[in-house]
Write an enzyme that holds these catalytic residues in place. Structure first.
Site, short mmCIF file in Angstrom:
data_model
loop_
_atom_site.label_atom_id
_atom_site.label_comp_id
_atom_site.label_asym_id
_atom_site.label_seq_id
_atom_site.Cartn_x
_atom_site.Cartn_y
_atom_site.Cartn_z
N CYS A 162 -58.85 97.73 87.54
CA CYS A 162 -59.66 97.04 88.55
C CYS A 162 -60.15 95.67 88.09
CB CYS A 162 -60.84 97.91 88.98
SG CYS A 162 -61.73 98.71 87.63
N GLN A 188 -69.14 95.12 84.91
CA GLN A 188 -68.45 96.10 85.74
C GLN A 188 -69.39 97.20 86.24
OE1 GLN A 188 -64.45 95.57 83.00
NE2 GLN A 188 -64.66 97.46 84.17
N SER A 191 -69.27 102.56 89.47
CA SER A 191 -68.23 103.27 90.21
C SER A 191 -66.86 103.13 89.53
CB SER A 191 -68.13 102.77 91.65
OG SER A 191 -67.94 101.38 91.70
N GLU A 214 -60.67 99.25 78.08
CA GLU A 214 -60.65 98.27 79.16
C GLU A 214 -60.10 96.92 78.71
OE1 GLU A 214 -61.95 98.16 83.38
OE2 GLU A 214 -61.61 99.72 81.87
N LYS A 217 -56.34 96.98 78.16
CA LYS A 217 -55.63 97.01 79.45
C LYS A 217 -55.56 95.61 80.05
CE LYS A 217 -56.98 101.71 80.81
NZ LYS A 217 -57.83 102.51 81.73
N ARG A 238 -70.42 97.28 80.98
CA ARG A 238 -70.85 98.11 82.13
C ARG A 238 -72.29 97.76 82.48
NH1 ARG A 238 -67.21 100.44 84.90
NH2 ARG A 238 -66.46 101.83 83.28
N HIS A 245 -67.12 94.31 90.59
CA HIS A 245 -67.03 93.79 89.22
C HIS A 245 -67.14 92.26 89.28
CE1 HIS A 245 -66.06 97.73 88.03
NE2 HIS A 245 -64.80 97.58 87.66
#
Length: 351
Positions: A162, A188, A191, A214, A217, A238, A245
């Protein structure tokens, strides 16, 4: 409830039958919200954990979206994972909101059975012939499904992570200037950790400066999506908000670029495929006001949650800086998968 989609002009004489796996989780709920009256797809089968089989969706889901749950989905019966029965129902498309550890077992079986699979899981993102598709950024990779054996065989198209999605959308129209390197920090929402996700004791009144996996990725996916070999340096954090985000980005380009060049590139950005129900007319919207975008805007736009908002554009030395906002569960997850399925239909079914 008004539909999430711009439906006028998108009707099909016959809808394509689809199944949804992982229907009760956070991303699964977005799929349900977007698919229940979709003009191209008919949600024929809803699959969740074995303990929920035979029960009504409205009784089993803990609805977390800010939108009211559509009345039309309350009485849908949750079904089992049964490939033979899915074929008997005439299902062609499968949307997957499965957790990665479950997806890596189930999704290959769906592909082998000949289904078109649109997945949010990461386990197949880095396979050579599997596109991490974002129509605004790399629609040319859609034809990779032919390398997987389509139309004789099933295939899979994956979403990006995301946070990568928002960055890739914002950076795609800027490739023309030659990207040298990217520094990005993400803020971020909870959810993004799924449901039930983080304990309230961990995140309430708190900021967590690490999200496992994260950053790696983002590095891998950004390069694959945009077909660039550049340095990307992320920090992923987070924060205690529900949806959206926010990201701050610093980019160095090979060319001399002005702020007006950046704004113009964003304004002229297209979806890559015209006339898709879930695609905004303007995929990127720049906000001039200094304190925008904000996460409260996550579900803004038409269709809701599918626009990437940018703002605070500035130049410092040889770097361009800006902020962006992506709805992590819509554009960054379920909505992105639906948009990918629409792109597939437009290219291969309605050609």
């Amino acid at each position: 409830m008004s539909t999430v989609l711009r439906k006028e002009g998108f009707k099909r004489d016959k809808k394509i039958k689809a199944a949804l796996f992982g229907a009760t989780g956070a991303v699964g709920q977005v799929f349900m919200w977007m698919l229940y009256d979709h003009p191209w797809f008919e949600l024929t089968r809803v699959v969740a954990s074995d303990s929920r089989i035979g029960k009504k969706y409205g009784e089993e889901v803990h609805w977390i979206l800010p939108q009211e749950i559509p009345q039309e989905i309350l009485d849908l019966e949750i079904s089992s994972f049964d490939i033979d029965n899915m074929k008997e129902q005439g299902i062609q498309v499968v949307f997957s909101a499965l957790p990665n550890h479950i997806a890596q077992d189930i999704e290959p079986k769906l592909i082998e059975a000949g289904f078109a699979v649109f997945s949010n899981a990461s386990h197949m993102r880095y396979a050579d012939n599997v596109p991490i598709l974002i129509p605004e950024a790399n629609i040319d990779q859609l034809n990779w499904i032919e390398k997987q054996g389509y139309p004789e065989k099933g295939f899979i198209i994956t979403n990006a992570n995301c946070s990568t999605t928002g960055l890739a959308v914002a950076m795609a129209p800027l490739r023309q200037f030659g990207i040298k390197d990217v520094i990005v920090s993400t803020y971020q929402s909870v959810s993004g950790a799924g449901h039930p996700g983080l304990s309230s004791l961990d995140i309430t009144g708190n900021v967590i400066p690490y999200i496992g996996g994260e950053e790696d990725k983002m590095r891998k996916e950004f390069k694959k999506i945009l077909s660039v070999d550049v340095d990307i340096n992320p920090f992923c954090v987070r924060v205690p908000v529900m949806f959206g985000h926010l990201e701050t980005v610093w980019v160095e380009f090979e060319q001399n670029v002005t702020l007006e060049d950046i704004k113009k590139a964003w304004a002229e950005c297209s979806s890559g495929v015209d006339h898709l129900p879930s695609t905004p007319v303007k995929p990127i919207i720049y906000e001039d006001q200094n304190d925008l975008p904000q996460v409260k805007m996550a579900f803004y736009g038409d269709p809701q949650g599918m626009i990437v908002y940018t703002g605070r554009l500035k130049q410092q030395g040889n770097r361009i800086g800006f902020t962006l906002l992506v709805n992590n569960v819509v554009k960054g997850a379920a909505g992105g998968s639906i948009q990918n399925a629409e792109a597939f239909v437009a290219k291969y079914i309605d050609k």
